[in-house]
Design an enzyme around this catalytic site. Structure first.
Site, PDB file in Angstrom:
ATOM      1  N   ARG A 264    -105.689 -26.214  60.759  1.00 25.07           N
ATOM      2  CA  ARG A 264    -106.550 -26.652  61.618  1.00 25.07           C
ATOM      3  C   ARG A 264    -107.896 -26.764  61.050  1.00 25.07           C
ATOM      4  NH1 ARG A 264    -111.082 -23.260  62.221  1.00 25.07           N
ATOM      5  NH2 ARG A 264    -110.979 -22.099  64.505  1.00 25.07           N
TER       6      ARG A 264
ATOM      7  N   GLY B  70    -117.343 -23.590  54.284  1.00 26.28           N
ATOM      8  CA  GLY B  70    -117.085 -22.274  54.017  1.00 26.28           C
ATOM      9  C   GLY B  70    -118.106 -21.109  54.834  1.00 26.28           C
TER      10      GLY B  70
ATOM     11  N   LYS C  30    -108.559 -17.511  70.224  1.00 28.99           N
ATOM     12  CA  LYS C  30    -108.473 -16.986  69.046  1.00 28.99           C
ATOM     13  C   LYS C  30    -108.980 -15.587  68.650  1.00 28.99           C
ATOM     14  CE  LYS C  30    -108.563 -18.205  64.061  1.00 28.99           C
ATOM     15  NZ  LYS C  30    -108.998 -19.616  63.258  1.00 28.99           N
TER      16      LYS C  30
ATOM     17  N   GLN D  58    -108.054 -21.962  51.885  1.00 28.35           N
ATOM     18  CA  GLN D  58    -108.725 -22.869  52.632  1.00 28.35           C
ATOM     19  C   GLN D  58    -109.178 -24.251  51.862  1.00 28.35           C
ATOM     20  OE1 GLN D  58    -109.464 -23.147  55.632  1.00 28.35           O
ATOM     21  NE2 GLN D  58    -109.703 -20.965  56.378  1.00 28.35           N
TER      22      GLN D  58
ATOM     23  N   LYS E 147    -125.954 -17.438  55.501  1.00 30.36           N
ATOM     24  CA  LYS E 147    -125.193 -17.965  54.419  1.00 30.36           C
ATOM     25  C   LYS E 147    -125.108 -19.295  54.354  1.00 30.36           C
ATOM     26  CE  LYS E 147    -121.826 -14.286  53.871  1.00 30.36           C
ATOM     27  NZ  LYS E 147    -120.688 -13.763  53.792  1.00 30.36           N
TER      28      LYS E 147
END
Length: 329
Positions: free
Chosen positions: A103, A215, A67, A131, A221
């Site tokens: 996915r 997320g 990917k 999402q 983060k």
């Protein structure tokens, strides 16, 4: 020849049940060592723009996928090349934005199936983007939900999300006025935001809650505060190696204490029965999802096979036998 499969074609070929099945199946292979995963890598260019790449190989079925995607000026572009091990052929180039969302949602569906309490019938979704939609779709596919609470900062987007997802899932989705309000009412919590700082507080969580945190995939983060992570009796990730690099929810909450990582488990081991997940309905469980290439590989194979069966996509004459070469030519 290589088959090009577009975003619209992926949407017509891949369903959430197919994606959940694919992620669940490849998780078992990953646990047995049949599937090898290379974690995500990224490099920055031109100040704040990124190129990301990761790969996986299924040695049993004989496929390899990578990917790769860019983030430039706020725009994302995803591509998954799929290769066949036996021939080395590039089977497909698949546009992979929607496939990636499916996915990622499917993985949370698998985690919810194996980790949420048996009687969990309420869910909270924090975030109302693309999402978040596939997260809720996947959870609804594996659990008999009775009610869902959704929170996002934009009231208009939140109301639209609730209307769309109520229709799509057949489950009433109600708008909450805050993340805390949504979380307090739910036995399953999912965070699907771009937040850099916590949006879910441990003080708001119910006893026996299951959390899917999807997320944040940068070390600096997080969506969960320290208490939310500390309250989890079972912490599960997709890849421990990748989580050590980019699971800010855990990295920050662990405060550099290496001992905290010793109890972290892999989702693939939970699915394969090699590790225990929830042992009682009162336990809190946490699945920290970063996204791994084996999931992309699993759904890419599904998409490719469906495209061939249904004669979807277009062939690209990138190479042909008359122009093939060996390493010594």
């Amino acid at each position: 020849m290589t088959l090009h499969i577009s975003e619209d074609e992926v949407r017509s070929l891949l369903t959430m049940p197919m994606a959940v099945e694919a992620v669940e199946d490849i998780s078992r292979k990953q646990a047995s060592g049949e599937v090898v995963v290379h974690p995500r890598r990224r490099f920055e260019f031109n100040g704040g723009n990124f190129f990301h790449y990761m790969a996986a190989a299924d040695h049993t079925d004989g496929f390899i996928a990578m990917k790769q995607y860019t983030f430039v000026r706020g725009k994302l572009q995803f591509l998954v090349p799929l290769y066949e091990m036996a021939t080395g052929n590039l089977l497909a180039l698949i546009e992979a934005d929607y496939m990636g969302r499916l996915r990622t949602g499917a993985a949370s569906g698998v985690a919810t199936k194996y980790m949420a309490s048996r009687d969990a019938k309420s869910a909270a979704i924090i975030g109302t983007g693309g999402q978040a939609k596939t997260q809720l779709e996947a959870i609804a596919a594996v659990k008999h939900l009775e009610i869902v609470y959704a929170y996002g900062r934009d009231p208009k987007k939140r109301e639209a999300f609730c209307a769309e997802m109520s229709k799509r899932t057949g489950v009433p989705v109600h708008s909450a006025s805050s993340a805390s309000e949504a979380v307090r009412a739910a036995r399953i919590v999912c965070t699907a935001t771009t937040a850099a700082n916590p949006v879910v507080k441990g003080a708001d969580l119910q006893t026996g809650v299951h959390i899917n945190a999807i997320g944040a995939n940068h070390a600096h983060k997080r969506e969960l505060d320290d208490e939310a992570v500390a309250s989890a009796d079972v912490i599960v990730v997709d890849s421990i190696e990748q989580s050590r690099q980019e699971a800010g929810d855990l990295i920050i909450a662990f405060h550099g204490d290496e001992s905290c990582w010793t109890g972290v488990k892999r989702l693939s081991d939970i699915v394969a029965g090699k590790a225990t997940g929830r042992t009682s309905d009162s336990e809190a469980t946490l699945f920290k999802s970063n996204g791994i290439a084996s999931w992309d590989l699993a759904v890419a194979v599904k998409v490719y096979k469906a495209a061939r069966e249904r004669n979807v996509g277009r062939e690209l004459p990138l190479w042909n036998d008359s122009h093939s070469i060996t390493a010594y030519d």
